[in-house]
Design an enzyme around this catalytic site. Structure first.
Site, PDB file in Angstrom:
ATOM      1  N   LYS A 183       0.855  -1.190   0.000  1.00 59.63           N
ATOM      2  CA  LYS A 183       0.000   0.000   0.000  1.00 59.63           C
ATOM      3  C   LYS A 183       0.892   1.242   0.000  1.00 59.63           C
ATOM      4  CE  LYS A 183      -1.486   3.038   2.586  1.00 59.63           C
ATOM      5  NZ  LYS A 183      -1.524   4.186   1.669  1.00 59.63           N
ATOM      6  N   GLU A 258      10.060   2.586  10.452  1.00 61.72           N
ATOM      7  CA  GLU A 258      11.055   3.628  10.152  1.00 61.72           C
ATOM      8  C   GLU A 258      10.303   4.950  10.161  1.00 61.72           C
ATOM      9  OE1 GLU A 258      14.206   3.235   9.855  1.00 61.72           O
ATOM     10  OE2 GLU A 258      14.316   1.063   9.633  1.00 61.72           O
ATOM     11  N   CYS A 292      13.588  12.151   5.467  1.00 63.88           N
ATOM     12  CA  CYS A 292      13.636  11.784   6.883  1.00 63.88           C
ATOM     13  C   CYS A 292      14.994  12.138   7.474  1.00 63.88           C
ATOM     14  CB  CYS A 292      13.350  10.305   7.053  1.00 63.88           C
ATOM     15  SG  CYS A 292      14.386   9.270   6.022  1.00 63.88           S
ATOM     16  N   GLU A 393       9.628  17.744  13.720  1.00 64.62           N
ATOM     17  CA  GLU A 393       9.918  17.526  12.304  1.00 64.62           C
ATOM     18  C   GLU A 393       9.001  18.413  11.462  1.00 64.62           C
ATOM     19  OE1 GLU A 393       8.768  13.768  10.428  1.00 64.62           O
ATOM     20  OE2 GLU A 393      10.784  13.642   9.593  1.00 64.62           O
TER      21      GLU A 393
HETATM   22  P1  NAD Z   1       2.539   9.214   6.929  1.00 68.37           P
HETATM   23  O1  NAD Z   1       2.865   8.627   8.259  1.00 68.37           O
HETATM   24  O2  NAD Z   1       1.483  10.224   6.842  1.00 68.37           O
HETATM   25  O3  NAD Z   1       2.112   8.028   5.919  1.00 68.37           O
HETATM   26  C1  NAD Z   1       2.944   6.912   5.656  1.00 68.37           C
HETATM   27  C2  NAD Z   1       2.103   5.783   5.093  1.00 68.37           C
HETATM   28  O4  NAD Z   1       1.212   5.312   6.117  1.00 68.37           O
HETATM   29  C3  NAD Z   1       1.216   6.184   3.909  1.00 68.37           C
HETATM   30  O5  NAD Z   1       1.160   5.136   2.976  1.00 68.37           O
HETATM   31  C4  NAD Z   1      -0.146   6.382   4.581  1.00 68.37           C
HETATM   32  O6  NAD Z   1      -1.235   6.225   3.696  1.00 68.37           O
HETATM   33  C5  NAD Z   1      -0.114   5.274   5.614  1.00 68.37           C
HETATM   34  N1  NAD Z   1      -1.050   5.452   6.729  1.00 68.37           N
HETATM   35  C6  NAD Z   1      -1.581   6.608   7.212  1.00 68.37           C
HETATM   36  N2  NAD Z   1      -2.405   6.348   8.253  1.00 68.37           N
HETATM   37  C7  NAD Z   1      -2.395   5.007   8.438  1.00 68.37           C
HETATM   38  C8  NAD Z   1      -3.042   4.122   9.352  1.00 68.37           C
HETATM   39  N3  NAD Z   1      -3.860   4.574  10.306  1.00 68.37           N
HETATM   40  N4  NAD Z   1      -2.801   2.800   9.253  1.00 68.37           N
HETATM   41  C9  NAD Z   1      -1.949   2.332   8.318  1.00 68.37           C
HETATM   42  N5  NAD Z   1      -1.307   3.107   7.415  1.00 68.37           N
HETATM   43  C10 NAD Z   1      -1.513   4.440   7.476  1.00 68.37           C
HETATM   44  O7  NAD Z   1       3.923   9.741   6.343  1.00 68.37           O
HETATM   45  P2  NAD Z   1       4.198  10.523   4.979  1.00 68.37           P
HETATM   46  O8  NAD Z   1       3.666  11.907   5.088  1.00 68.37           O
HETATM   47  O9  NAD Z   1       3.771   9.684   3.826  1.00 68.37           O
HETATM   48  O10 NAD Z   1       5.806  10.559   4.981  1.00 68.37           O
HETATM   49  C11 NAD Z   1       6.545  11.493   5.698  1.00 68.37           C
HETATM   50  C12 NAD Z   1       7.055  10.883   6.982  1.00 68.37           C
HETATM   51  O11 NAD Z   1       7.797   9.701   6.695  1.00 68.37           O
HETATM   52  C13 NAD Z   1       8.022  11.793   7.713  1.00 68.37           C
HETATM   53  O12 NAD Z   1       7.746  11.761   9.089  1.00 68.37           O
HETATM   54  C14 NAD Z   1       9.383  11.169   7.442  1.00 68.37           C
HETATM   55  O13 NAD Z   1      10.378  11.435   8.399  1.00 68.37           O
HETATM   56  C15 NAD Z   1       9.026   9.719   7.387  1.00 68.37           C
HETATM   57  N6  NAD Z   1      10.050   8.967   6.678  1.00 68.37           N
HETATM   58  C16 NAD Z   1      10.888   8.176   7.409  1.00 68.37           C
HETATM   59  C17 NAD Z   1      11.902   7.465   6.777  1.00 68.37           C
HETATM   60  C18 NAD Z   1      12.819   6.571   7.566  1.00 68.37           C
HETATM   61  O14 NAD Z   1      13.441   5.698   6.981  1.00 68.37           O
HETATM   62  N7  NAD Z   1      12.964   6.765   8.868  1.00 68.37           N
HETATM   63  C19 NAD Z   1      12.054   7.552   5.393  1.00 68.37           C
HETATM   64  C20 NAD Z   1      11.171   8.377   4.678  1.00 68.37           C
HETATM   65  C21 NAD Z   1      10.170   9.076   5.326  1.00 68.37           C
END
Ligand code: NAD
Length: 505
Positions: A183, A258, A292, A393
């Site tokens: 997903k 992550e 990130c 962040e």
């Molecule tokens: P997000 O947490 O909003 O979404 C991530 C994923 O989770 C998406 O596919 C989203 O649809 C899904 N999601 C949302 N709510 C959910 C739920 N209740 N249950 C299951 N899945 C759900 O993050 P984003 O805005 O897509 O990405 C940005 C974030 O990702 C930042 O905080 C960034 O630091 C982090 N990030 C971390 C790394 C790492 O390796 N540590 C790498 C890239 C991005």
């Protein structure tokens, strides 16, 4: 075929379930628009439901019984083929990615390259996946440990690395013998679909990889609560990661998280300042600050603070902001209206907290920027470590510069956040570099380089609120997608009791 032309103007893309491109049971779709120009509709994607997720889980469960028995080197042959297909199409994949999420072409080429590197690297694991053979404490007994696949794997990914991050998860899952329900983020379904289409073309059998697009609450939740799904690999924000852990907990799945970061560059009094400025520009404003590992905090020794700040601000002001498809652009838009609003909100918070706005601070809304989510590269100076802009962040082009008096203070400030992803130091003093390498509580550390730029053959991940003890990339990724099995073979022909019977000398 993954797409059906719905009208002359719009392309509708399907889910991929059990080897077929199919619409969602909802009959509904969502739009994917170019964040540099919202008049540009990239396509309509399936707004999937829990029912679609259940079908994909079923397909993955069925396919698992065959796929786990395919010898790992044979599984890997398909992955080598996929890696080559990604390489052959690198340019068009990068263009699709820039169009759907905005980062500049050089960076989306890098994103695709990371997927190529990871897929070749992990395919090599098809002939390794080493276990241990060790002596038994008993006579005529053989002991070894082997990796076994876990089962159906749910892959939930963010939008900022639309092909790299899915590859970090899906490819190790497959080489270990797991099947996948993927997903992706709603902002980047096209890059996800491009990746899955290549896996299909490479010959990955029916049901082994399934793609279900749609919202996290609907599709993501269905994956988390399923008893059939045995491992969840999630990358995203810390808040959503916490929900993922809570919802997946009752079924005792493996949960790999992550999450967010608030990374720091520490610039010491003996640093090469030109190099440090270059690094902070790239670390802070690369990917519009939406990494990130973005260098969103820069802690600078007071004796070089003024010189560094002047040069850093001058260079940030000169960055060319625009459409990432234009080769002259150095920084693209935020990914969405929501992300831009977050940036605007934090600039306001910084001003109210009393930080000094050194450059930027405004959304760009006129002329070539009128149809996109653009913001000026923004630097706050004289930031106190406790301010929200130095703690939370932001995920946008906003960097906080914090003065410090000593190396020890820099390390304390650097570690003084809830996150623990990446840190870096600029110094010519080897003793300080090694002390910081030891003392920074992060999963990644750089000397004389910014906080970004991971390579696929090393472990990637963070401590504290960034991760939950797992790593992706490198051979560490195999630990997420396999279970250890210890195997004992007794060829003595008699009962031998470990810890009770002792072998004669
Ligand atoms: P997000 O947490 O909003 O979404 C991530 C994923 O989770 C998406 O596919 C989203 O649809 C899904 N999601 C949302 N709510 C959910 C739920 N209740 N249950 C299951 N899945 C759900 O993050 P984003 O805005 O897509 O990405 C940005 C974030 O990702 C930042 O905080 C960034 O630091 C982090 N990030 C971390 C790394 C790492 O390796 N540590 C790498 C890239 C991005």
């Amino acid at each position: 075929m993954p797409m059906r032309t719905a009208t002359a103007k719009t392309t509708t893309f399907d889910n991929f379930i059990d080897g077929a491109w199919v619409p969602s049971a909802s009959g509904d779709t969502f739009e994917n628009r170019n964040p540099a120009n919202t008049d540009d509709l990239v396509g309509d994607f399936q707004k999937s439901t829990a029912e679609d997720a259940a079908q994909a889980i079923d397909a993955a469960r069925f396919a698992y019984e065959r796929w786990r028995l395919v010898p790992a080197p044979r599984r890997a042959e398909l992955l080598f083929r996929a890696a080559q297909l990604i390489a052959d199409r690198k340019e068009s994949l990068a263009r699709d990615m820039t169009r759907e999420m905005g980062k500049v072409l050089d960076e989306t080429r890098g994103d695709v390259q990371e997927a190529i590197d990871m897929t070749f690297f992990m395919a090599g694991e098809g002939r390794r996946q080493y276990g241990q053979t060790v002596p038994s404490e008993l006579r005529d007994k053989f002991a070894m440990s082997i990796r076994q696949p876990v089962g159906v794997s749910a892959i939930i990914t963010p939008w900022n690395f639309p092909m790299a991050i899915p590859s970090w998860k899906i490819v190790p899952a497959l080489v270990c013998g797991n099947t996948v329900v993927f997903k992706p983020a709603t902002q980047t379904p096209l890059s996800a679909l491009n990746f899955v289409r290549i896996l299909e073309e490479a010959g990955i059998p029916r049901g082994v990889v399934n793609l279900v697009t749609g919202g996290g609450g609907e599709v993501g939740s269905a994956l988390l609560v399923s008893d059939t799904v045995r491992v969840v690999s999630f990358t995203g924000s810390t808040d959503v990661g916490r929900t993922v852990a809570e919802r997946a907990g009752p079924s005792f799945k493996k949960v790999h998280l992550e999450m967010g970061g608030k990374n720091v560059v520490m610039i010491m009094d003996d640093a090469d300042l030109d190099l440090a400025v270059e690094g902070c520009l790239w670390g802070g404003f690369g990917t519009t600050g939406q990494r990130c590992t973005a260098a969103s905090r820069v802690v600078v020794h007071e004796s070089v603070y003024k010189t560094f700040l002047e040069e850093f601000v001058a260079r940030a002001r000169a960055l060319r902001v625009g459409d990432g498809l234009d080769p002259k652009t150095e920084m693209g838009p935020s990914v969405s209206e929501g992300q831009l609003q977050t940036v605007i909100k934090y600039v306001d918070i910084g001003l109210k907290e009393g930080a000094k706005l050194a450059c930027g601070g405004h959304a760009l809304t006129t002329g070539p920027y009128a149809r996109g989510f653009f913001h000026e590269p923004t630097i706050f100076a004289d930031v106190a470590p406790s301010m929200r802009i130095a703690q939370e962040e932001i995920f946008g082009p906003v960097v906080s510069v914090i003065p410090c008096r000593s190396f020890e203070e820099a390390v304390a400030i650097g570690n003084g956040v809830q996150y623990g992803l990446s840190a870096s130091i600029y110094t010519r003093d080897m003793n300080r570099a090694f002390s910081a390498m030891r003392d920074m509580d992060t999963g990644i550390f750089y000397v004389n380089a910014p906080t970004i730029g991971a390579e696929v053959h090393l472990p990637f991940g963070g401590t504290k609120a960034t991760g939950n003890g797992h790593r992706e990339a490198g051979t560490a990724a195999l630990d997420v997608f396999s279970e250890w099995k210890s195997v004992y073979v007794d060829f003595s022909g008699r009962l031998q009791r470990a810890q009770i019977d002792t072998a004669d000398l």
